[in-house]
Design a protein around this motif. Sequence first.
Motif, PDB file in Angstrom:
ATOM      1  N   LEU A 179       1.045   6.035  -3.365  1.00  0.00           N
ATOM      2  CA  LEU A 179       1.873   4.875  -3.652  1.00  0.00           C
ATOM      3  C   LEU A 179       1.110   3.863  -4.505  1.00  0.00           C
ATOM      4  O   LEU A 179       1.637   3.337  -5.496  1.00  0.00           O
ATOM      5  CB  LEU A 179       2.327   4.245  -2.332  1.00  0.00           C
ATOM      6  CG  LEU A 179       3.348   3.123  -2.338  1.00  0.00           C
ATOM      7  CD1 LEU A 179       4.063   3.086  -0.996  1.00  0.00           C
ATOM      8  CD2 LEU A 179       2.711   1.784  -2.620  1.00  0.00           C
ATOM      9  N   VAL A 180      -0.142   3.593  -4.132  1.00  0.00           N
ATOM     10  CA  VAL A 180      -0.948   2.605  -4.857  1.00  0.00           C
ATOM     11  C   VAL A 180      -1.293   3.113  -6.251  1.00  0.00           C
ATOM     12  O   VAL A 180      -1.267   2.355  -7.230  1.00  0.00           O
ATOM     13  CB  VAL A 180      -2.221   2.269  -4.059  1.00  0.00           C
ATOM     14  CG1 VAL A 180      -3.177   1.402  -4.878  1.00  0.00           C
ATOM     15  CG2 VAL A 180      -1.854   1.560  -2.758  1.00  0.00           C
ATOM     16  N   THR A 181      -1.582   4.397  -6.361  1.00  0.00           N
ATOM     17  CA  THR A 181      -1.896   4.973  -7.666  1.00  0.00           C
ATOM     18  C   THR A 181      -0.718   4.843  -8.620  1.00  0.00           C
ATOM     19  O   THR A 181      -0.877   4.470  -9.789  1.00  0.00           O
ATOM     20  CB  THR A 181      -2.285   6.456  -7.522  1.00  0.00           C
ATOM     21  OG1 THR A 181      -3.430   6.566  -6.672  1.00  0.00           O
ATOM     22  CG2 THR A 181      -2.604   7.075  -8.874  1.00  0.00           C
ATOM     23  N   GLU A 182       0.472   5.138  -8.136  1.00  0.00           N
ATOM     24  CA  GLU A 182       1.669   5.071  -8.978  1.00  0.00           C
ATOM     25  C   GLU A 182       2.018   3.634  -9.354  1.00  0.00           C
ATOM     26  O   GLU A 182       2.465   3.372 -10.474  1.00  0.00           O
ATOM     27  CB  GLU A 182       2.844   5.731  -8.265  1.00  0.00           C
ATOM     28  CG  GLU A 182       2.692   7.242  -8.111  1.00  0.00           C
ATOM     29  CD  GLU A 182       3.809   7.860  -7.300  1.00  0.00           C
ATOM     30  OE1 GLU A 182       4.599   7.085  -6.692  1.00  0.00           O
ATOM     31  OE2 GLU A 182       3.906   9.100  -7.269  1.00  0.00           O
ATOM     32  N   ALA A 183       1.812   2.700  -8.435  1.00  0.00           N
ATOM     33  CA  ALA A 183       2.189   1.311  -8.682  1.00  0.00           C
ATOM     34  C   ALA A 183       1.153   0.573  -9.522  1.00  0.00           C
ATOM     35  O   ALA A 183       1.493  -0.294 -10.323  1.00  0.00           O
ATOM     36  CB  ALA A 183       2.416   0.579  -7.368  1.00  0.00           C
ATOM     37  N   GLY A 184      -0.133   0.906  -9.328  1.00  0.00           N
ATOM     38  CA  GLY A 184      -1.189   0.211 -10.047  1.00  0.00           C
ATOM     39  C   GLY A 184      -1.153  -1.290  -9.814  1.00  0.00           C
ATOM     40  O   GLY A 184      -1.148  -2.086 -10.760  1.00  0.00           O
ATOM     41  N   ASP A 185      -1.142  -1.677  -8.542  1.00  0.00           N
ATOM     42  CA  ASP A 185      -0.970  -3.087  -8.207  1.00  0.00           C
ATOM     43  C   ASP A 185      -1.693  -3.388  -6.906  1.00  0.00           C
ATOM     44  O   ASP A 185      -1.997  -2.480  -6.112  1.00  0.00           O
ATOM     45  CB  ASP A 185       0.528  -3.389  -8.069  1.00  0.00           C
ATOM     46  CG  ASP A 185       0.835  -4.877  -8.051  1.00  0.00           C
ATOM     47  OD1 ASP A 185      -0.094  -5.686  -8.288  1.00  0.00           O
ATOM     48  OD2 ASP A 185       1.999  -5.235  -7.810  1.00  0.00           O
ATOM     49  N   THR A 186      -1.944  -4.667  -6.672  1.00  0.00           N
ATOM     50  CA  THR A 186      -2.504  -5.080  -5.396  1.00  0.00           C
ATOM     51  C   THR A 186      -1.489  -4.781  -4.288  1.00  0.00           C
ATOM     52  O   THR A 186      -0.285  -4.677  -4.543  1.00  0.00           O
ATOM     53  CB  THR A 186      -2.835  -6.579  -5.413  1.00  0.00           C
ATOM     54  OG1 THR A 186      -1.703  -7.309  -5.907  1.00  0.00           O
ATOM     55  CG2 THR A 186      -4.029  -6.858  -6.306  1.00  0.00           C
TER      56      THR A 186
END
Length: 286
Positions: free
Chosen positions: A36-43
């Motif tokens: 999820l974090v990899t795809e979003a690229g966000d805090t």
Amino acid sequence: MQLIDAGMIAFAAWHALKGRVEWPLTFQVPRMIRKLVTEAGDTYALFWNAEQQWKRERWPAYRDRPEIWDHAGREDYEAMLAVLSALGAVQYRADGREADEILAAVAHCLAGAEEILIRSDDKDFMQLLSGSTRMEGRVRGTVRFSDVKGILGVTPAFVADFLALAGDPVDGIPRIVPPATARRLIETRGHVRDWIDRDLRIEPRLKAAVEAGREQLKLNLELVDLSAEAVGKPPAPREGWGDLATARGIGQRLSITWLSEDGVADEFAVLRAWGAKTRERLRVLE
């Protein structure tokens, strides 16, 4: 920043892997969060329910259903939390409070300062939506400020009032009046707190229903209200952040191979990198 109602991810992992692996939460949730974090690229930050919650003490029927640790077991749940922190995830969990309250407290502190994405299908969060805050879930997809009236029939400012009046059987909130009547009361009278103790000039049958349910209505509003005044300040994030030795130790103890391998630091570098940026961003809350 992504504010993640993490229980939904844990339940997805448990349903997918129960009976197939011994420790489904510890085995799968960190990898789901990494994706999820990899795809979003966000805090990002994860939010979890406490074991004991004041809302259930006030109204035992409130969300009276098993928690994820009741299904997966406390050992798997606690190991998952420790592993997530060790791998670099920023997490919130506080005694007496549900995830919704803490997530809302963080959202209020960040409101207007940056774009916020709430990852959840919980309609209670619709009261937090604004021009800079939106929701995304598996059921409704993306929900923006402008979508709320089409879903509930009221704007975000009146979501708590609507839920308190119309009730929510999923969360064990008793109905005081039907949804259409709730919307009409909101349209003509405004926020519940502004008229709950007044002698309303309304049709006799509706007046009788409101008066009979007055104390329950007050309690309903207390249970669903996610305003800044209701939720207060957020607690400190969970400790144990970035301690890879802890993650490897748990992997060895639970025989989770991928977690005890030397390459785990590189595989989860994205979780740690965005977690570090999140921690820096959240220092404004201290």
